[in-house]
Design a protein around this motif. Structure first.
Motif: not given
Length: 129
Positions: A67-80, A47-62
């Motif tokens: 759950g991965g989207v929520k984790d990334r949003v949560d980190k940005r909310v805490k840092a903002a 169910e990996k339907f999503f890609q978070v912009a500006d995130e890549a691993l070895d030049g390939k989109a992740v």
């Protein structure tokens, strides 16, 4: 009354109220851009339907699941140091009728940041102070 009695501003003139036709200015400090994929762009059995912009691993989109989207949003909310938004966009393979979009919409309350379209995001930016 004579119409000159003190009001909430204490001057005898009516207190100024915010104009409801003029929305308040909103300070957005960051946006998490999430691209939604479907069809052959999604690894079979995931169910990996999503890609978070500006995130890549070895030049390939992740690709991530919700759950991965929520984790990334949560980190940005805490840092903002202010308000962030989640901006969703569609890959050519996806639309508002695909599973990824349904999943994202279904979790918008738990994302920790408002979910907006690119058009809504641009409108919010025009209201920046």
């Amino acid at each position: 009354g004579t119409g000159t009695e003190p009001t909430s501003n204490g001057t005898g003139t009516p207190a100024t109220k915010p104009d409801p036709a003029t929305p308040p200015k909103i300070q957005i400090v960051d946006a998490v851009i999430v691209k939604i994929f479907a069809g052959l762009d999604v690894e079979s059995g995931t169910e990996k339907f999503f890609q978070v912009a500006d995130e890549a691993l070895d030049g390939k989109a992740v690709m991530v699941d919700i759950g991965g989207v929520k984790d990334r949003v949560d980190k940005r909310v805490k840092a903002a140091k202010g308000r962030i938004v989640v901006v969703y966009d569609f890959a050519p393979s996806a639309s508002d009728r695909t599973a990824g979009f349904s999943i994202l919409i279904g979790t918008r309350e738990s994302l920790g940041a408002p979910l907006v379209s690119p058009k809504q995001y641009q409108e919010l930016l025009t209201k920046q102070p």
